[in-house]
Design a protein around this motif. Structure first.
Motif, PDB file in Angstrom:
ATOM      1  N   TRP A   4       0.849  -1.190   0.000  1.00 27.25           N
ATOM      2  CA  TRP A   4       0.000   0.000   0.000  1.00 27.25           C
ATOM      3  C   TRP A   4       0.882   1.236   0.000  1.00 27.25           C
ATOM      4  O   TRP A   4       1.895   1.290   0.689  1.00 27.25           O
ATOM      5  CB  TRP A   4      -0.889   0.018   1.230  1.00 27.25           C
ATOM      6  N   GLN A   5       0.480   2.250  -0.762  1.00 25.74           N
ATOM      7  CA  GLN A   5       1.187   3.524  -0.789  1.00 25.74           C
ATOM      8  C   GLN A   5       0.226   4.633  -0.400  1.00 25.74           C
ATOM      9  O   GLN A   5      -0.938   4.638  -0.830  1.00 25.74           O
ATOM     10  CB  GLN A   5       1.756   3.796  -2.175  1.00 25.74           C
ATOM     11  N   THR A   6       0.721   5.558   0.391  1.00 24.16           N
ATOM     12  CA  THR A   6      -0.118   6.679   0.811  1.00 24.16           C
ATOM     13  C   THR A   6      -0.365   7.585  -0.382  1.00 24.16           C
ATOM     14  O   THR A   6       0.567   8.073  -1.013  1.00 24.16           O
ATOM     15  CB  THR A   6       0.549   7.466   1.952  1.00 24.16           C
ATOM     16  N   ARG A   9      -2.540  12.344   2.693  1.00 28.72           N
ATOM     17  CA  ARG A   9      -2.416  12.390   4.155  1.00 28.72           C
ATOM     18  C   ARG A   9      -2.859  13.775   4.599  1.00 28.72           C
ATOM     19  O   ARG A   9      -2.429  14.774   4.025  1.00 28.72           O
ATOM     20  CB  ARG A   9      -0.960  12.130   4.541  1.00 28.72           C
ATOM     21  N   GLU A  18      -5.604   9.171   6.416  1.00 29.93           N
ATOM     22  CA  GLU A  18      -4.892   8.817   5.185  1.00 29.93           C
ATOM     23  C   GLU A  18      -5.815   8.084   4.221  1.00 29.93           C
ATOM     24  O   GLU A  18      -6.757   7.410   4.636  1.00 29.93           O
ATOM     25  CB  GLU A  18      -3.699   7.896   5.460  1.00 29.93           C
ATOM     26  N   GLN A  20      -4.920   5.340   1.192  1.00 36.41           N
ATOM     27  CA  GLN A  20      -3.847   4.570   0.583  1.00 36.41           C
ATOM     28  C   GLN A  20      -4.370   3.860  -0.656  1.00 36.41           C
ATOM     29  O   GLN A  20      -5.556   3.582  -0.771  1.00 36.41           O
ATOM     30  CB  GLN A  20      -3.282   3.553   1.571  1.00 36.41           C
ATOM     31  N   ARG A  21      -3.436   3.567  -1.552  1.00 37.93           N
ATOM     32  CA  ARG A  21      -3.780   2.943  -2.831  1.00 37.93           C
ATOM     33  C   ARG A  21      -2.816   1.805  -3.127  1.00 37.93           C
ATOM     34  O   ARG A  21      -1.652   1.847  -2.764  1.00 37.93           O
ATOM     35  CB  ARG A  21      -3.666   3.998  -3.928  1.00 37.93           C
ATOM     36  N   THR A  22      -3.339   0.797  -3.805  1.00 37.18           N
ATOM     37  CA  THR A  22      -2.509  -0.278  -4.336  1.00 37.18           C
ATOM     38  C   THR A  22      -3.126  -0.740  -5.650  1.00 37.18           C
ATOM     39  O   THR A  22      -4.270  -0.410  -5.957  1.00 37.18           O
ATOM     40  CB  THR A  22      -2.392  -1.457  -3.341  1.00 37.18           C
ATOM     41  N   ARG A  58       0.669   0.494  13.226  1.00 37.98           N
ATOM     42  CA  ARG A  58       1.628   0.999  12.243  1.00 37.98           C
ATOM     43  C   ARG A  58       2.758   1.715  12.959  1.00 37.98           C
ATOM     44  O   ARG A  58       2.537   2.382  13.964  1.00 37.98           O
ATOM     45  CB  ARG A  58       0.946   1.989  11.299  1.00 37.98           C
ATOM     46  N   CYS A  72      -8.689   1.006   9.870  1.00 31.98           N
ATOM     47  CA  CYS A  72      -8.706   1.103   8.414  1.00 31.98           C
ATOM     48  C   CYS A  72      -9.909   0.348   7.855  1.00 31.98           C
ATOM     49  O   CYS A  72     -10.494  -0.505   8.515  1.00 31.98           O
ATOM     50  CB  CYS A  72      -7.410   0.589   7.812  1.00 31.98           C
TER      51      CYS A  72
END
Length: 101
Positions: A4-6, A9, A18, A20-22, A58, A72
């Motif tokens: 996952w990448q932010t 934010r 946040e 996040q996307r993948t 986290r 989340c």
């Protein structure tokens, strides 16, 4: 393993949030996260305004060895718009603020 990448934010009413996307099979997937400051009961988690909320520990971004609890949830379809996801994150942030122990 899914990475996952932010994507975004921000702070909403003093609470870290946040998006996040993948990409899985060339299809983007999103999730929203809200930081929990003092703790959240199971009952509060069950009554969250989003579907299937989960706890996630986290690491702190700037404090090595420190972890924080986040809540989340998956956002099944970006076709609903990222603004709708952001509003769902805001709803969750308000719920967390009201129900923290």
């Amino acid at each position: 393993m899914i990475l996952w990448q932010t994507a975004k934010r921000w702070t909403y009413k003093g609470r870290k949030c946040e998006i996040q996307r993948t990409d899985v099979d060339d299809a983007p997937q999103f999730r929203g996260l809200v930081e929990v400051e003092t703790g959240l009961s199971d009952r509060a988690l069950d009554s969250a305004p989003v579907a299937d909320p989960r706890r996630k520990n986290r690491p702190e971004r700037h404090d090595e060895g420190e972890y924080r609890e986040w809540v989340c949830f998956s956002w099944p379809d970006a076709g609903d718009g990222l603004s709708a996801l952001r509003e769902a994150v805001h709803d969750l942030a308000e719920h967390v603020a009201e129900t923290e122990v």
